[in-house]
Scaffold this motif. Structure first.
Motif, PDB file in Angstrom:
ATOM      1  N   CYS A   1      38.372  46.149  65.647  1.00 32.70           N
ATOM      2  CA  CYS A   1      37.312  46.730  64.739  1.00 32.70           C
ATOM      3  C   CYS A   1      37.365  47.578  64.843  1.00 32.70           C
ATOM      4  N   ARG A   2      38.512  48.364  65.517  1.00 35.80           N
ATOM      5  CA  ARG A   2      39.407  49.614  65.975  1.00 35.80           C
ATOM      6  C   ARG A   2      37.863  50.779  66.570  1.00 35.80           C
ATOM      7  N   ASN A   3      36.816  50.619  67.568  1.00 28.79           N
ATOM      8  CA  ASN A   3      36.595  50.828  68.031  1.00 28.79           C
ATOM      9  C   ASN A   3      36.994  50.436  70.449  1.00 28.79           C
ATOM     10  N   GLN A   4      36.410  52.304  69.905  1.00 32.18           N
ATOM     11  CA  GLN A   4      37.151  52.409  71.452  1.00 32.18           C
ATOM     12  C   GLN A   4      36.352  52.025  72.479  1.00 32.18           C
TER      13      GLN A   4
ATOM     14  N   GLU B   1      40.684  61.036  76.867  1.00 29.93           N
ATOM     15  CA  GLU B   1      41.221  60.119  76.404  1.00 29.93           C
ATOM     16  C   GLU B   1      41.423  59.465  75.387  1.00 29.93           C
ATOM     17  N   PRO B   2      41.127  60.386  73.894  1.00 26.52           N
ATOM     18  CA  PRO B   2      41.087  60.125  72.508  1.00 26.52           C
ATOM     19  C   PRO B   2      42.552  59.751  71.746  1.00 26.52           C
ATOM     20  N   LEU B   3      41.915  58.763  71.077  1.00 26.25           N
ATOM     21  CA  LEU B   3      43.356  58.023  69.839  1.00 26.25           C
ATOM     22  C   LEU B   3      43.831  58.762  69.328  1.00 26.25           C
ATOM     23  N   CYS B   4      44.920  59.921  69.239  1.00 26.23           N
ATOM     24  CA  CYS B   4      45.171  60.242  68.138  1.00 26.23           C
ATOM     25  C   CYS B   4      45.169  59.118  66.624  1.00 26.23           C
ATOM     26  N   ASN B   5      44.466  59.423  65.437  1.00 28.14           N
ATOM     27  CA  ASN B   5      44.978  58.419  64.044  1.00 28.14           C
ATOM     28  C   ASN B   5      46.299  58.840  63.473  1.00 28.14           C
TER      29      ASN B   5
ATOM     30  N   ARG C   1      33.624  63.149  63.925  1.00 26.67           N
ATOM     31  CA  ARG C   1      32.811  62.665  64.470  1.00 26.67           C
ATOM     32  C   ARG C   1      32.125  61.603  63.473  1.00 26.67           C
ATOM     33  N   ASP C   2      31.960  61.463  62.813  1.00 30.81           N
ATOM     34  CA  ASP C   2      31.745  60.883  61.380  1.00 30.81           C
ATOM     35  C   ASP C   2      31.603  60.194  61.122  1.00 30.81           C
ATOM     36  N   CYS C   3      33.569  60.254  60.610  1.00 30.14           N
ATOM     37  CA  CYS C   3      34.322  59.069  60.318  1.00 30.14           C
ATOM     38  C   CYS C   3      34.743  58.149  61.553  1.00 30.14           C
ATOM     39  N   LYS C   4      34.277  59.346  62.870  1.00 30.14           N
ATOM     40  CA  LYS C   4      35.594  58.538  63.504  1.00 30.14           C
ATOM     41  C   LYS C   4      36.737  58.719  63.567  1.00 30.14           C
ATOM     42  N   PHE C   5      37.461  59.988  63.522  1.00 28.64           N
ATOM     43  CA  PHE C   5      38.547  60.649  62.860  1.00 28.64           C
ATOM     44  C   PHE C   5      39.348  61.551  63.995  1.00 28.64           C
ATOM     45  N   ILE C   6      39.884  61.618  64.523  1.00 27.94           N
ATOM     46  CA  ILE C   6      40.521  62.836  65.316  1.00 27.94           C
ATOM     47  C   ILE C   6      41.657  62.689  65.604  1.00 27.94           C
TER      48      ILE C   6
END
Length: 675
Positions: free
Chosen positions: A102-105, A437-441, A455-460
């Motif tokens: 689901c790619r959710n953290q 601890e973000p997971l880099c895309n 934030r809206d795209c959950k891209f970091i």
């Protein structure tokens, strides 16, 4: 009252209780997230609203009944080829992890199903919610198949038994497809992937099982048994519904209207990647403000230095000869970046230099990453310690913006990084954040330092992938040309990608440095390493356990040649001693008697090299000796011993002591007998 013993709570059994009886108890009572009146499931971390649960009221440990019954090992071939093992995180809250389905953290607590093979760089995580969905689907399908096996005899039709039909029709196999699916095109062309046609497959090809893939249109996880349109060359996958909808529309979810909440006027934003690593924001910030007033030098006093400073607006001529490639680089004491005009130096001759803009840095700073307190500019050189920057993660020992209350540190470079940037890898501007601890895309690695996110795209992106990965780099493996930063898909490269530095297989959906001429590929973090000591100014020594001499930290205009194992170089966290320059070694450095490397062959026979000049052939006679390792007397040979016939399959005879091939002279028992 029914109770079970569960592996997640070995201290007490879990009893089946009604939620209404324990209303007000909460699993969140273990930390700061306490929410009275809400019962949280320990396994899936979702609230328990009603019904019965298994729990320990004494320890506030509760679980849904379905979560308490999950198996230690799950075999779900629809989402992963290998069985997944349950892992209990406990109540840890310091880090996060990401579900590959689901790619959710998720916070690191509760249950997770995973498969890991570190030696092959393989890791797959699935949250319990996704696994429960797959378990329900599998159970439903099995139940339908079981119902299909039911046969009965009925009085209205006594001549035959009756079979339950799950759908209208009569077929031997329980295989059903829509009419539209039966006549799907075997290949289609999509405007979103104009390089190659997409071909229909009825399940994910096995050669792509190693990594997780997601639909390029809806971003949902590609299951193993999904029907897909795909391009194998580019590792491009789309669900059949997404492909058919996109075929007749001009936009997709990824290319639709912006959902970003920040101002998207990109005219004033810095665009990344740049031609070089972006490590000197202060210079870029002040480049237009710096004006050369006159050619004379003026005196100034700065709070960080006890002597007056001289202002320079012209290059200073060196009294010695022409500079050498091994001369140290002169850096600013404040930002620890190469000096550029105008700058200040110590009038009394100390090795102290400051950029003009570093000399005028504000003593207090309000930073958006730490809004509760202001940051004070301090000089940690006088404390003789190293501080780690919360922005880039590097250690430093000069100027630092610090909140003493929260122990929050920013070096002067990170303190003035832009709050919003535009990056090639994402359609929206990215905002500066510090997450847990973000997971880099881009690199798929964890980082608790500064990042840039939508934030809206959950891209970091972590700061190194966002700012310090230039659009091209040079490397000795690809001499004569730069290696461009490449975003997937890598066109016309159907083979697996392996990093030429660490030699691990690379995920084909992450950015990489790829040379189309040499067909070489590199991880971003392998070819452009994290510089742990980028902000260290002091040219001093450091004692370490793994080397007998002190190590000296210096900067050079050109890195001298040296030899090292690649894994030693990549894993090193301490500075190294260059080959040339001031020596800190205590041994005699007269090189006349040294052995030089690399050699023409592997150096595996030092005994032979050590004794080659001492071995002299005194006569042609053999002499006998007795050696403690063998029960028979040994004969000394100065001449090759004749064997019956030569063959390419004759094994190599080696010495019993050093296990190296025989060379004259040698001892043997009687004679060498070849097979």
């Amino acid at each position: 009252m029914e109770e079970i013993n569960h592996f997640s709570h070995k201290s007490h059994p879990l009893k089946l209780v009604n939620v209404e009886m324990i209303l007000g108890a909460s699993i969140h009572s273990h930390g700061a997230d306490e929410k009275p009146g809400v019962i949280g499931c320990y396994a899936c971390q979702n609230p328990i609203s009603s019904g019965f649960v298994y729990g320990c009221i004494q320890c506030h440990h509760f679980m849904h009944t379905k979560c308490s019954q999950v198996a230690p090992i799950l075999d779900l071939p629809s989402i992963y080829e290998h069985p997944l093992t349950v892992f209990d995180f406990g109540y840890e809250k310091s880090n996060h992890w990401s579900c590959y389905v689901c790619r959710n953290q998720h916070k690191i607590k509760g249950f997770c199903y995973f498969y890991s093979k570190p030696e092959y760089n393989i890791l797959f995580n699935a949250c319990i919610n996704c696994c429960l969905v797959e378990i329900s689907r599998k159970a439903e399908a099995n139940a339908i198949k079981e119902e299909g096996r039911i046969k009965i005899e009925h009085e209205c039709h006594p001549q035959h038994t009756l079979t339950l039909q799950l759908r209208p029709g009569s077929f031997r196999c329980d295989f059903w497809i829509h009419e539209t699916c039966a006549f799907l095109d075997t290949s289609i062309n999509l405007p979103h992937h104009h390089n190659h046609p997409l071909f229909l497959v009825y399940s994910l090809p096995e050669k792509f099982f190693k990594f997780a893939y997601y639909c390029e249109i809806c971003s949902i996880y590609i299951r193993r048994n999904d029907w897909l349109y795909h391009c194998a060359n580019c590792r491009y996958f789309v669900h059949i519904k997404c492909a058919l909808n996109a075929k007749f529309s001009s936009t997709t979810t990824r290319e639709g209207p912006s959902t970003s909440t920040i101002d998207e006027d990109e005219n004033g934003l810095l665009h990344f990647p740049m031609s070089n690593e972006f490590t000197d924001p202060l210079k870029l910030l002040h480049i237009k403000k710096l004006t050369q007033e006159n050619d004379e030098t003026t005196n100034s006093v700065h709070w960080s230095h006890e002597h007056p400073l001289v202002h320079h607006v012209q290059p200073q001529h060196q009294a010695n000869n022409m500079p050498s490639c091994s001369d140290p680089i002169e850096v600013c004491f404040g930002c620890v970046r190469p000096l550029s005009l105008p700058y200040y130096t110590c009038k009394d001759g100390c090795s102290f230099s400051l950029h003009k803009y570093c000399a005028k840095l504000p003593l207090k700073l309000q930073h958006p990453l730490h809004p509760n307190h202001s940051l004070d500019l301090i000089n940690i050189w006088v404390q003789n310690i190293y501080h780690r920057c919360n922005g880039c993660g590097s250690f430093g020992n000069t100027f630092l913006y610090r909140c003493e209350t929260c122990k929050f540190n920013l070096d002067v470079n990170c303190a003035f990084l832009p709050n919003t940037i535009k990056h090639k890898s994402h359609k929206h501007p990215l905002m500066q954040v510090i997450d847990l601890e973000p997971l880099c895309n881009a690199c798929n690695m964890w980082s608790n330092n500064m990042s840039y996110a939508c934030r809206d795209c959950k891209f970091i992106l972590d700061m190194y992938c966002a700012m310090r990965s230039p659009y091209s780099l040079g490397h000795r493996y690809c001499k004569g040309h730069e290696i461009p930063l490449t975003y997937p898909p890598v066109m016309d490269h159907p083979e697996d990608l392996f990093c030429d530095i660490c030699e691990n297989e690379m995920h084909p959906k992450f950015p990489l440095y790829y040379c189309g001429n040499c067909k070489n590929s590199y991880h971003c973090f392998c070819i452009n390493r994290f510089k742990r000591f980028a902000n260290v100014f002091h040219e001093g020594t450091l004692n370490v356990l793994y080397h007998k001499h002190p190590l000296t930290y210096i900067r050079r205009k050109k890195t001298p040649k040296y030899f090292t194992h690649i894994k030693c170089a990549l894993n090193a966290e301490q500075p190294y001693i260059p080959r040339y320059g001031s020596s800190t070694s205590l041994v005699d450095e007269d090189e006349n008697g040294l052995v030089y490397f690399p050699m023409s062959k592997e150096f595996i026979d030092p005994l032979k090299l050590l004794h080659i000049e001492k071995l002299t052939q005194e006569n042609n006679e053999t002499t006998n000796i007795v050696h403690w390792i063998h029960e028979h007397s040994l004969i000394l040979h100065f001449q090759p011993q004749a064997n019956s016939m030569s063959s390419c399959i004759v094994p190599i005879k080696v010495c019993h002591g050093c296990v190296r091939p025989f060379s004259l002279p040698y001892y043997s028992w009687m004679f060498i007998k070849y097979p």
